[in-house]
Scaffold this motif. Structure first.
Motif, PDB file in Angstrom:
ATOM      1  N   ALA A 161      37.540  -2.343 -12.475  1.00 24.08           N
ATOM      2  CA  ALA A 161      36.343  -1.906 -11.753  1.00 24.08           C
ATOM      3  C   ALA A 161      36.719  -1.218 -10.451  1.00 24.08           C
ATOM      4  CB  ALA A 161      35.434  -3.100 -11.485  1.00 24.08           C
ATOM      5  N   LEU A 162      37.719  -1.758  -9.767  1.00 21.30           N
ATOM      6  CA  LEU A 162      38.162  -1.164  -8.509  1.00 21.30           C
ATOM      7  C   LEU A 162      38.713   0.239  -8.734  1.00 21.30           C
ATOM      8  CD1 LEU A 162      38.518  -1.716  -5.481  1.00 21.30           C
ATOM      9  CD2 LEU A 162      40.828  -2.530  -6.005  1.00 21.30           C
ATOM     10  N   GLU A 167      33.401  -1.105  -6.271  1.00 23.71           N
ATOM     11  CA  GLU A 167      33.941  -2.138  -5.389  1.00 23.71           C
ATOM     12  C   GLU A 167      33.114  -3.425  -5.404  1.00 23.71           C
ATOM     13  OE1 GLU A 167      34.970  -0.917  -1.491  1.00 23.71           O
ATOM     14  OE2 GLU A 167      36.311   0.688  -2.158  1.00 23.71           O
ATOM     15  N   GLU A 168      31.796  -3.304  -5.444  1.00 26.77           N
ATOM     16  CA  GLU A 168      30.973  -4.510  -5.467  1.00 26.77           C
ATOM     17  C   GLU A 168      31.198  -5.304  -6.749  1.00 26.77           C
ATOM     18  OE1 GLU A 168      29.121  -5.925  -3.117  1.00 26.77           O
ATOM     19  OE2 GLU A 168      29.947  -4.374  -1.810  1.00 26.77           O
ATOM     20  N   LYS A 169      31.268  -4.604  -7.855  1.00 32.31           N
ATOM     21  CA  LYS A 169      31.532  -5.264  -9.130  1.00 32.31           C
ATOM     22  C   LYS A 169      32.911  -5.902  -9.110  1.00 32.31           C
ATOM     23  CE  LYS A 169      31.716  -4.441 -14.140  1.00 32.31           C
ATOM     24  NZ  LYS A 169      31.552  -3.416 -15.210  1.00 32.31           N
ATOM     25  N   ALA A 170      33.884  -5.188  -8.565  1.00 31.39           N
ATOM     26  CA  ALA A 170      35.247  -5.713  -8.471  1.00 31.39           C
ATOM     27  C   ALA A 170      35.277  -6.991  -7.651  1.00 31.39           C
ATOM     28  CB  ALA A 170      36.176  -4.672  -7.859  1.00 31.39           C
ATOM     29  N   THR A 204      41.657  -4.873  -0.573  1.00 27.34           N
ATOM     30  CA  THR A 204      40.891  -3.640  -0.674  1.00 27.34           C
ATOM     31  C   THR A 204      39.398  -3.924  -0.773  1.00 27.34           C
ATOM     32  OG1 THR A 204      42.736  -2.530  -1.773  1.00 27.34           O
ATOM     33  CG2 THR A 204      40.580  -1.503  -1.988  1.00 27.34           C
ATOM     34  N   VAL A 205      39.028  -4.945  -1.534  1.00 25.61           N
ATOM     35  CA  VAL A 205      37.603  -5.250  -1.680  1.00 25.61           C
ATOM     36  C   VAL A 205      37.115  -6.154  -0.555  1.00 25.61           C
ATOM     37  CG1 VAL A 205      37.676  -4.980  -4.174  1.00 25.61           C
ATOM     38  CG2 VAL A 205      37.998  -7.242  -3.191  1.00 25.61           C
TER      39      VAL A 205
END
Length: 217
Positions: A161-162, A167-170, A204-205
């Motif tokens: 996902a990332l 990003e939100e899903k990740a 990162t997230v």
């Protein structure tokens, strides 16, 4: 010896066992010894010798119609091919392994192979295929109540996902993975799962809560 990390001693013992089984004409023992030697050689960074041992094991398992051993060895050959960057061979072996697991109703083997096919699809830049394979793997791990498999696959889905800019899903997927790793007290896998660092992904997230002792890199 292998569990203790003494690869030299492990190889010595497995080769002795192989000679013993060969002398007694115990084909199943020979097959298992070759397979174990393949793992040892791989951990010693000897991929060519590992492949030789795996193929000897495969020949032995096929000779005695041990379908589980055959499928397991094809999965190992797929992992080895993926490590060597031979994506075509990896897919060939994974597909054969999956067919074997399905034929004997080994659901966990199927889940492991779908997860591997997800890894392969990511290497092939086939994002939709990777999503599908990981989802099938996750469902299998959930069905068989395998929390480590679930966590690893959720982390894989998070990285995917990332990569796709989600990003939100990740973040959500990685949080789920960390929750499971923590629940089974597998703190090491919070930082490194299935041999791959996830530290950068978590950073990162923007997710770091609950992750112990994260090193850089």
């Amino acid at each position: 010896a292998l569990r203790k990390g003494d690869l030299e001693e492990a190889e010595k013992q497995y080769r002795a066992a192989l000679e013993h089984f060969h002398a007694m004409n115990v084909r199943l023992g020979e097959a298992n010894a070759h397979w174990a030697l393949g793992d040892v050689e791989l951990r010693q960074n000897k991929p060519d010798e590992a492949e030789k041992q795996y193929r000897e094991a495969l020949t032995d398992f096929q000779a005695i119609s041990d379908r589980l051993g055959e499928a397991n060895t094809m999965k190992s050959l797929g992992d080895l091919a993926l490590r060597k960057g031979d994506l075509e061979e990896a897919e060939k072996q994974y597909r054969a392994a999956l067919k074997g697991y399905t034929a004997i109703g080994n659901g966990l083997g199927e889940a492991n192979t779908h997860a591997a096919l997800g890894d392969l699809a990511r290497r092939q830049n086939k994002q939709d295929e990777a999503k599908e394979q990981y989802q099938i793997a996750l469902a299998g791990y959930q069905e068989f109540n395998n929390p480590l498999g679930q966590a690893n696959t959720l982390a894989d889905q998070g990285q995917l996902a990332l990569t796709g800019g989600e990003e939100e899903k990740a973040r959500g997927l990685l949080e789920q993975a960390v929750a499971i790793f923590t629940s089974i007290e597998d703190g090491f896998s919070v930082v490194v799962y299935t041999g791959r660092p996830v530290t950068t992904v978590f950073k990162t997230v923007g997710f770091s809560k609950g992750i112990p002792s994260l090193p850089d890199g």
